[in-house]
Write a protein that holds these residues in place. Structure first.
Motif, PDB file in Angstrom:
ATOM      1  N   ALA A  36       0.847  -1.194   0.000  1.00 32.65           N
ATOM      2  CA  ALA A  36       0.000   0.000   0.000  1.00 32.65           C
ATOM      3  C   ALA A  36       0.883   1.245   0.000  1.00 32.65           C
ATOM      4  O   ALA A  36       1.900   1.294   0.701  1.00 32.65           O
ATOM      5  N   PRO A  37       0.544   2.270  -0.784  1.00 34.47           N
ATOM      6  CA  PRO A  37       1.421   3.435  -0.933  1.00 34.47           C
ATOM      7  C   PRO A  37       1.350   4.393   0.263  1.00 34.47           C
ATOM      8  O   PRO A  37       0.879   5.519   0.160  1.00 34.47           O
ATOM      9  N   GLY A  38       1.806   3.925   1.412  1.00 30.66           N
ATOM     10  CA  GLY A  38       1.844   4.766   2.593  1.00 30.66           C
ATOM     11  C   GLY A  38       3.097   5.629   2.632  1.00 30.66           C
ATOM     12  O   GLY A  38       3.947   5.572   1.730  1.00 30.66           O
ATOM     13  N   PRO A  39       3.248   6.432   3.690  1.00 31.28           N
ATOM     14  CA  PRO A  39       4.387   7.361   3.784  1.00 31.28           C
ATOM     15  C   PRO A  39       5.748   6.684   3.693  1.00 31.28           C
ATOM     16  O   PRO A  39       6.655   7.187   3.023  1.00 31.28           O
ATOM     17  N   ASN A  40       5.926   5.536   4.345  1.00 33.23           N
ATOM     18  CA  ASN A  40       7.226   4.871   4.306  1.00 33.23           C
ATOM     19  C   ASN A  40       7.581   4.405   2.904  1.00 33.23           C
ATOM     20  O   ASN A  40       8.728   4.562   2.448  1.00 33.23           O
ATOM     21  N   ASN A  41       6.609   3.834   2.194  1.00 36.70           N
ATOM     22  CA  ASN A  41       6.883   3.361   0.837  1.00 36.70           C
ATOM     23  C   ASN A  41       7.160   4.518  -0.118  1.00 36.70           C
ATOM     24  O   ASN A  41       8.028   4.422  -0.991  1.00 36.70           O
ATOM     25  N   VAL A  42       6.434   5.614   0.049  1.00 34.57           N
ATOM     26  CA  VAL A  42       6.672   6.778  -0.805  1.00 34.57           C
ATOM     27  C   VAL A  42       8.065   7.343  -0.563  1.00 34.57           C
ATOM     28  O   VAL A  42       8.759   7.755  -1.505  1.00 34.57           O
ATOM     29  N   LEU A  43       8.522   7.327   0.683  1.00 31.08           N
ATOM     30  CA  LEU A  43       9.877   7.798   0.976  1.00 31.08           C
ATOM     31  C   LEU A  43      10.934   6.884   0.355  1.00 31.08           C
ATOM     32  O   LEU A  43      11.967   7.358  -0.126  1.00 31.08           O
ATOM     33  N   ALA A  44      10.689   5.576   0.365  1.00 29.29           N
ATOM     34  CA  ALA A  44      11.629   4.646  -0.267  1.00 29.29           C
ATOM     35  C   ALA A  44      11.762   4.960  -1.757  1.00 29.29           C
ATOM     36  O   ALA A  44      12.867   4.967  -2.312  1.00 29.29           O
ATOM     37  N   PHE A  45      10.631   5.217  -2.399  1.00 30.63           N
ATOM     38  CA  PHE A  45      10.645   5.598  -3.809  1.00 30.63           C
ATOM     39  C   PHE A  45      11.420   6.902  -3.998  1.00 30.63           C
ATOM     40  O   PHE A  45      12.279   7.018  -4.885  1.00 30.63           O
ATOM     41  N   SER A  46      11.130   7.882  -3.175  1.00 31.71           N
ATOM     42  CA  SER A  46      11.760   9.198  -3.300  1.00 31.71           C
ATOM     43  C   SER A  46      13.268   9.131  -3.053  1.00 31.71           C
ATOM     44  O   SER A  46      14.059   9.721  -3.794  1.00 31.71           O
ATOM     45  N   ASN A  47      13.674   8.405  -2.015  1.00 32.91           N
ATOM     46  CA  ASN A  47      15.101   8.277  -1.713  1.00 32.91           C
ATOM     47  C   ASN A  47      15.860   7.621  -2.862  1.00 32.91           C
ATOM     48  O   ASN A  47      16.959   8.043  -3.225  1.00 32.91           O
ATOM     49  N   ALA A  48      15.262   6.572  -3.429  1.00 27.47           N
ATOM     50  CA  ALA A  48      15.921   5.874  -4.535  1.00 27.47           C
ATOM     51  C   ALA A  48      15.973   6.742  -5.784  1.00 27.47           C
ATOM     52  O   ALA A  48      16.954   6.716  -6.531  1.00 27.47           O
ATOM     53  N   ALA A  49      14.907   7.529  -6.016  1.00 30.32           N
ATOM     54  CA  ALA A  49      14.896   8.402  -7.185  1.00 30.32           C
ATOM     55  C   ALA A  49      15.985   9.462  -7.089  1.00 30.32           C
ATOM     56  O   ALA A  49      16.529   9.898  -8.107  1.00 30.32           O
ATOM     57  N   ARG A  50      16.321   9.864  -5.883  1.00 28.33           N
ATOM     58  CA  ARG A  50      17.339  10.897  -5.691  1.00 28.33           C
ATOM     59  C   ARG A  50      18.743  10.317  -5.580  1.00 28.33           C
ATOM     60  O   ARG A  50      19.695  10.886  -6.100  1.00 28.33           O
ATOM     61  N   ARG A  51      18.857   9.204  -4.850  1.00 28.23           N
ATOM     62  CA  ARG A  51      20.185   8.747  -4.447  1.00 28.23           C
ATOM     63  C   ARG A  51      20.556   7.367  -4.993  1.00 28.23           C
ATOM     64  O   ARG A  51      21.664   6.906  -4.763  1.00 28.23           O
ATOM     65  N   GLY A  52      19.640   6.684  -5.651  1.00 22.32           N
ATOM     66  CA  GLY A  52      19.946   5.374  -6.201  1.00 22.32           C
ATOM     67  C   GLY A  52      19.311   4.233  -5.433  1.00 22.32           C
ATOM     68  O   GLY A  52      18.797   4.400  -4.320  1.00 22.32           O
ATOM     69  N   LEU A  63      20.485   1.413  -3.931  1.00 27.43           N
ATOM     70  CA  LEU A  63      21.016   0.946  -2.657  1.00 27.43           C
ATOM     71  C   LEU A  63      20.652   1.876  -1.506  1.00 27.43           C
ATOM     72  O   LEU A  63      20.321   1.421  -0.409  1.00 27.43           O
ATOM     73  N   VAL A  64      20.700   3.178  -1.760  1.00 24.52           N
ATOM     74  CA  VAL A  64      20.324   4.136  -0.714  1.00 24.52           C
ATOM     75  C   VAL A  64      18.831   4.027  -0.406  1.00 24.52           C
ATOM     76  O   VAL A  64      18.419   4.087   0.754  1.00 24.52           O
ATOM     77  N   GLY A  65      18.015   3.855  -1.452  1.00 21.20           N
ATOM     78  CA  GLY A  65      16.586   3.674  -1.236  1.00 21.20           C
ATOM     79  C   GLY A  65      16.290   2.432  -0.411  1.00 21.20           C
ATOM     80  O   GLY A  65      15.440   2.456   0.489  1.00 21.20           O
ATOM     81  N   LEU A  66      16.996   1.339  -0.710  1.00 24.89           N
ATOM     82  CA  LEU A  66      16.822   0.107   0.056  1.00 24.89           C
ATOM     83  C   LEU A  66      17.254   0.290   1.508  1.00 24.89           C
ATOM     84  O   LEU A  66      16.554  -0.118   2.438  1.00 24.89           O
ATOM     85  N   ALA A  67      18.410   0.906   1.697  1.00 24.89           N
ATOM     86  CA  ALA A  67      18.937   1.093   3.052  1.00 24.89           C
ATOM     87  C   ALA A  67      18.011   1.978   3.879  1.00 24.89           C
ATOM     88  O   ALA A  67      17.700   1.673   5.040  1.00 24.89           O
ATOM     89  N   GLY A  68      17.565   3.083   3.283  1.00 22.45           N
ATOM     90  CA  GLY A  68      16.669   3.977   4.006  1.00 22.45           C
ATOM     91  C   GLY A  68      15.377   3.298   4.411  1.00 22.45           C
ATOM     92  O   GLY A  68      14.853   3.545   5.499  1.00 22.45           O
ATOM     93  N   GLY A  69      14.880   2.415   3.552  1.00 27.11           N
ATOM     94  CA  GLY A  69      13.623   1.730   3.833  1.00 27.11           C
ATOM     95  C   GLY A  69      13.711   0.688   4.918  1.00 27.11           C
ATOM     96  O   GLY A  69      12.678   0.202   5.401  1.00 27.11           O
TER      97      GLY A  69
END
Length: 204
Positions: free
Chosen positions: A19-35, A37-43
């Motif tokens: 479900a597209p909740g805040p945590n999942n949207v942040l994972a998408f956003s982090n990866a779009a900005r930083r790649g 691996l960073v998106g995975l780590a942040g999540g």
């Protein structure tokens, strides 16, 4: 617990995970900005709060929180305030200097942000309290069943993080400074909306 029960649990649980909740949207956003691996780590920041919530539900404390209006509201409003705070900072960030797009921002900061958003959402405990018992056999010891269901939930949550981060990473090369700024504002607006919705949502 039978294989038939698990066959029902896994797809139903994964529907909650993706479900597209805040945590999942942040994972998408982090990866779009930083790649990726960073998106995975942040999540991964959400895993400890979710594991703790599953443990609380397993030993019965989740039901206590679910029954206490005061405790529930205290966590709910604190989590809502944090979501609005993060969203407002992202919305107000200046073009080409977005605070959440900096390449020098430590990954630990992204992990901590994911952690705080997850732990500030008491709906997760409510979900575990209402959802997990539907797949347990009361004639069998509950602890091993909750351990299995909780472990599967966390594995599926990791898969959800990977999917959102993967989609985000796919947009990385398409982000110009202006598009990055718009993405920042979009994610910030979504977080503000989520925080307000959490605060205004009546408990059921």
């Amino acid at each position: 617990m039978t294989l038939a029960t698990l066959a029902l649990f896994i797809p139903a649980c994964f529907a909650l995970n993706i479900a597209p909740g805040p945590n999942n949207v942040l994972a998408f956003s982090n990866a779009a900005r930083r790649g990726l691996l960073v998106g995975l780590a942040g999540g991964m920041g959400r895993m400890l709060p979710f594991a703790a919530m599953i443990l609380l539900v397993g030993i019965g404390l989740g039901a206590v929180l679910a029954a206490s209006e005061t405790a529930f509201n205290a966590v709910k409003y604190a989590g809502a305030a944090y979501l609005v705070y993060v969203g407002w900072r992202m919305w107000r960030a200046k073009p080409q200097a977005e605070i959440y797009a900096r390449s020098d921002e430590p990954v630990t900061t992204l992990i901590r942000r994911d952690f705080l958003i997850a732990i500030g959402n008491p709906k997760a405990i409510a979900i575990f309290t209402a959802f997990f018992p539907q797949f347990t056999d009361l004639t069998q010891p509950l602890a091993p069943q909750y351990a299995l269901l909780g472990g599967l939930f966390l594995v599926l949550e990791c898969l959800a993080v990977a999917l959102y981060a993967g989609f985000g990473a796919g947009f990385q090369g398409l982000l110009t400074p202006n598009r990055l700024h718009n993405l920042n504002k979009g994610v910030g607006g979504f977080l503000i909306f989520s925080g307000l919705a959490l605060a205004l949502n009546e408990r059921h």
